[in-house]
Design an enzyme around this catalytic site. Structure first.
Site, short mmCIF file in Angstrom:
data_model
loop_
_atom_site.label_atom_id
_atom_site.label_comp_id
_atom_site.label_asym_id
_atom_site.label_seq_id
_atom_site.Cartn_x
_atom_site.Cartn_y
_atom_site.Cartn_z
N LYS A 90 0.85 -1.19 0.00
CA LYS A 90 0.00 0.00 0.00
C LYS A 90 0.88 1.23 0.00
CE LYS A 90 -3.97 2.08 0.31
NZ LYS A 90 -3.54 2.82 -0.91
N GLN A 111 7.09 4.04 4.01
CA GLN A 111 5.68 3.63 4.02
C GLN A 111 5.47 2.35 4.85
OE1 GLN A 111 3.70 5.71 1.69
NE2 GLN A 111 2.01 5.09 2.98
N LYS A 126 5.56 2.04 -2.99
CA LYS A 126 5.48 3.36 -3.61
C LYS A 126 5.73 3.17 -5.10
CE LYS A 126 4.79 7.67 -2.43
NZ LYS A 126 4.03 8.19 -1.28
N GLY A 165 -2.69 8.25 -4.34
CA GLY A 165 -2.04 9.44 -4.88
C GLY A 165 -0.81 9.88 -4.10
N ASP A 166 -0.11 10.84 -4.65
CA ASP A 166 1.02 11.51 -4.00
C ASP A 166 1.28 12.75 -4.87
OD1 ASP A 166 3.17 10.92 -1.74
OD2 ASP A 166 4.31 11.72 -3.42
N THR A 209 -4.76 13.69 4.96
CA THR A 209 -3.35 13.86 5.33
C THR A 209 -3.15 15.18 6.07
OG1 THR A 209 -2.79 12.64 3.32
CG2 THR A 209 -0.98 13.72 4.47
N ASN A 240 -2.41 19.24 -2.13
CA ASN A 240 -3.43 18.55 -1.32
C ASN A 240 -3.12 18.64 0.18
OD1 ASN A 240 -3.94 15.83 0.19
ND2 ASN A 240 -5.60 16.05 -1.28
N SER A 374 -7.06 5.79 3.53
CA SER A 374 -7.02 4.84 2.42
C SER A 374 -7.35 3.43 2.93
CB SER A 374 -5.62 4.81 1.78
OG SER A 374 -5.44 5.85 0.87
P1 NDP Z 1 0.63 17.88 -4.54
O1 NDP Z 1 1.10 17.49 -5.87
O2 NDP Z 1 -0.83 18.06 -4.31
O3 NDP Z 1 1.34 19.23 -4.08
C1 NDP Z 1 2.73 19.32 -3.97
C2 NDP Z 1 3.07 20.74 -3.54
O4 NDP Z 1 4.45 20.77 -3.14
C3 NDP Z 1 2.91 21.75 -4.66
O5 NDP Z 1 2.54 22.99 -4.12
C4 NDP Z 1 4.32 21.83 -5.23
O6 NDP Z 1 4.64 23.05 -5.87
C5 NDP Z 1 5.16 21.68 -3.98
N1 NDP Z 1 6.45 21.12 -4.36
C6 NDP Z 1 6.68 19.92 -4.94
N2 NDP Z 1 7.99 19.76 -5.19
C7 NDP Z 1 8.59 20.89 -4.73
C8 NDP Z 1 9.91 21.34 -4.68
N3 NDP Z 1 10.91 20.58 -5.16
N4 NDP Z 1 10.17 22.57 -4.11
C9 NDP Z 1 9.16 23.34 -3.63
N5 NDP Z 1 7.86 22.97 -3.66
C10 NDP Z 1 7.59 21.77 -4.20
O7 NDP Z 1 1.23 16.79 -3.53
P2 NDP Z 1 0.73 16.41 -2.07
O8 NDP Z 1 0.23 17.61 -1.35
O9 NDP Z 1 -0.14 15.22 -2.19
O10 NDP Z 1 2.09 15.91 -1.39
C11 NDP Z 1 2.96 16.78 -0.68
C12 NDP Z 1 3.87 15.98 0.22
O11 NDP Z 1 3.06 15.22 1.14
C13 NDP Z 1 4.76 14.95 -0.47
O12 NDP Z 1 5.98 14.85 0.25
C14 NDP Z 1 3.99 13.64 -0.32
O13 NDP Z 1 4.83 12.52 -0.39
C15 NDP Z 1 3.42 13.84 1.08
N6 NDP Z 1 2.25 13.03 1.41
C16 NDP Z 1 1.13 13.06 0.63
C17 NDP Z 1 0.02 12.31 0.99
C18 NDP Z 1 -1.25 12.38 0.24
O14 NDP Z 1 -2.23 11.77 0.72
N7 NDP Z 1 -1.35 13.08 -0.87
C19 NDP Z 1 0.06 11.43 2.16
C20 NDP Z 1 1.26 11.53 2.95
C21 NDP Z 1 2.31 12.30 2.57
P3 NDP Z 1 4.81 23.11 -7.46
O15 NDP Z 1 3.41 23.07 -7.99
O16 NDP Z 1 5.51 24.39 -7.71
O17 NDP Z 1 5.62 21.91 -7.86
O1 2IT Z 2 2.84 9.03 1.45
C1 2IT Z 2 1.70 8.58 1.64
O2 2IT Z 2 1.37 8.06 2.71
C2 2IT Z 2 0.73 8.67 0.54
N1 2IT Z 2 1.06 9.23 -0.50
C3 2IT Z 2 -0.63 8.06 0.68
C4 2IT Z 2 -0.59 6.58 0.43
C5 2IT Z 2 -1.93 5.88 0.39
O3 2IT Z 2 -1.91 4.69 0.06
O4 2IT Z 2 -2.98 6.48 0.67
#
Ligand code: NDP
Ligand code: 2IT
Length: 441
Positions: A90, A111, A126, A165-166, A209, A240, A374
């Site tokens: 997962k 993870q 992942k 997603g991520d 998250t 997100n 999830s």
């Molecule tokens: P999104 O794609 O929705 O958003 C990512 C955000 O981070 C954007 O604003 C992006 O800006 C910014 N970003 C990405 N790369 C960089 C960089 N190199 N420098 C500066 N800003 C950056 O992703 P999420 O919100 O889903 O994910 C964000 C983080 O949270 C990640 O580390 C992910 O692994 C983690 N995460 C996500 C989960 C989920 O359920 N979605 C669960 C647990 C953890 P720009 O548009 O300019 O690239």
């Molecule tokens: O980093 C994370 O925990 C995620 N991107 C979510 C993983 C999931 O299976 O919901």
């Protein structure tokens, strides 16, 4: 670092050269558990740590897709099925040009422990691609997602591997991937999570998250005789996780002073208003950039970590907060860091934060709300039921509370306690006991 930790890292480094992110994640876990592990002769004899640092398998594939000009493009895709010791694989899918095997291995490794902390039956994985979704048209995104699923379909399923997603993969992409999965497999079951709520997605998965991260932060502060209300909170990212962390932080009465993206930082000196957030969500939903925002003040090329803040919630990407940033935050009187992103602190930043006695919730604990919901989506799909938003939110809060309480209950002496070590130790023990029970697994 103790001797045992040095030895483990040396051995794992030799097998994984040029994988800095993966080695950073492995080093952190081995450092955290080293005192305890050095007393576990049986686990050492059975080489549990070394086996756990080796993915069950890595699937790598070509994704060919046609762009809007009719030209065939191709990218590389991966699924790192790291460990299914505790349940089906997962973990999320990331679409970003900086995706490499090292990045996906660090995320898959993290993870395993994150999913272990949720207490739900989920293994760690992942995947993703070095495809850059920025600037692509909706039809290019759709063609890419279909081609990606054409390969992935043979490796996933509700009892095998359940992606989500991520970065770069939100509800739109998951829905496109799931639609194509349905066509190819002819099976309607929960093989992906994060789907739209009208076709098998869980209420509160989108928010989980960010919300979970703030729930964790509130619990951690309360446990340490502090409060969240009225605190100045610096948030990075504008995706997100960041936007929902900001929403819940406002809800809990904090003053949110920033968001950011890869162009720079958007600052709200007097605090973001709910109406500001709604407007930002709307224009981000249409692909708008923070630099085009008429709200707050945008600072090109800067990060939120030079701001005067009580709490930092990094929600963008790995290693986004370095040693200099950590020094700024310490000097500004920071109380706590709660990670929304995965491994957002460099090793140097993490050490500085620890040396200065700042509360530091690692992502595998504080951002576990997303994968936890999830897990609840999988349960709802298996039961053919949909639970209300209130019910899912209540379960999310309970899971975040129980993760917190399990971490503070680990048997680390009080004077050496850190949330990073507590999370790694609590999570590792559960996975290690499964490894032991399975024999030569
Ligand atoms: P999104 O794609 O929705 O958003 C990512 C955000 O981070 C954007 O604003 C992006 O800006 C910014 N970003 C990405 N790369 C960089 C960089 N190199 N420098 C500066 N800003 C950056 O992703 P999420 O919100 O889903 O994910 C964000 C983080 O949270 C990640 O580390 C992910 O692994 C983690 N995460 C996500 C989960 C989920 O359920 N979605 C669960 C647990 C953890 P720009 O548009 O300019 O690239
Ligand atoms: O980093 C994370 O925990 C995620 N991107 C979510 C993983 C999931 O299976 O919901």
């Amino acid at each position: 670092m103790t001797n045992i930790c040095d030895k483990l890292i040396e051995e794992i480094e030799a097998l994984n050269q040029n994988q800095p992110e993966f080695l950073q994640a492995v080093t952190e876990v081995s450092t955290s558990i080293s005192n305890w592990y050095s007393q576990q002769d049986e686990l050492q004899r059975a080489r549990v740590f070394q086996r756990l640092a080796e993915p069950d398998r890595i699937i790598s594939f070509r994704i060919s897709w046609r762009d809007d000009q009719g030209v065939i493009q191709h990218n590389r895709g991966w699924r790192v099925q790291f460990s299914h010791a505790l349940g089906p694989y997962k973990g999320g899918l990331r679409f970003s040009p900086d995706v490499t095997e090292s990045v996906l291995k660090f995320l898959g490794f993290e993870q395993i422990f994150k999913n272990s902390l949720t207490g739900l039956p989920m293994g760690g994985a992942k995947g993703g691609s070095n495809f850059n979704p920025k600037g692509k048209s909706p039809s290019e995104i759709e063609r890419f997602c279909h081609s990606f699923m054409t390969e992935l379909v043979r490796h996933i399923g509700p009892d095998v591997d359940v992606p989500a997603g991520d970065i770069g993969v939100g509800e739109r992409e998951i829905s496109l991937l799931y639609g194509h999965y349905l066509r190819l497999s002819n099976k309607w079951h929960g093989a992906l999570t994060g789907k739209g709520c009208s076709f098998g997605g869980s209420a509160v998965r989108t928010e989980a998250t960010g919300y979970g991260c703030v729930y964790f932060c509130c619990r951690m502060l309360a446990h340490n005789n502090e409060g969240f209300e009225g605190k100045r909170v610096a948030i990075s990212g504008a995706g997100n996780v960041a936007l929902h962390a900001a929403e819940k932080a406002l809800d809990m009465g904090a003053t949110v002073i920033s968001l950011s993206d890869s162009d720079g930082v958007l600052i709200f000196e007097d605090g973001m208003k709910e109406d500001d957030l709604e407007r930002i969500k709307a224009f981000r939903g249409e692909g708008g950039r923070l630099s085009d925002s008429s709200i707050g003040s945008f600072h090109d090329g800067e990060k939120p970590w030079s701001l005067d803040s009580d709490i930092a919630i990094p929600c963008a990407t790995q290693n986004e907060l370095d040693g200099d940033d950590a020094r700024n935050l310490v000097d500004a009187g920071l109380i706590a860091i709660c990670e929304g992103a995965n491994m957002p602190l460099t090793a140097e930043a993490s050490s500085l934060i620890r040396e200065n006695g700042i509360l530091h919730a690692p992502g595998k604990a504080s951002n576990a709300g997303g994968v936890a919901v999830s897990g609840l989506e999988r349960s709802q799909n298996a039961l053919r039921r949909s639970w209300s938003a209130d019910r899912v939110d209540k379960e999310l809060r309970e899971i975040m509370t129980s993760i917190h309480d399990e971490i503070v209950g680990t048997d680390i002496e009080q004077e050496n306690f850190s949330y990073v070590d507590g999370a790694n130790l609590a999570a590792f023990k559960r996975v290690a006991s499964a490894f032991q029970a399975y024999g030569a697994f």
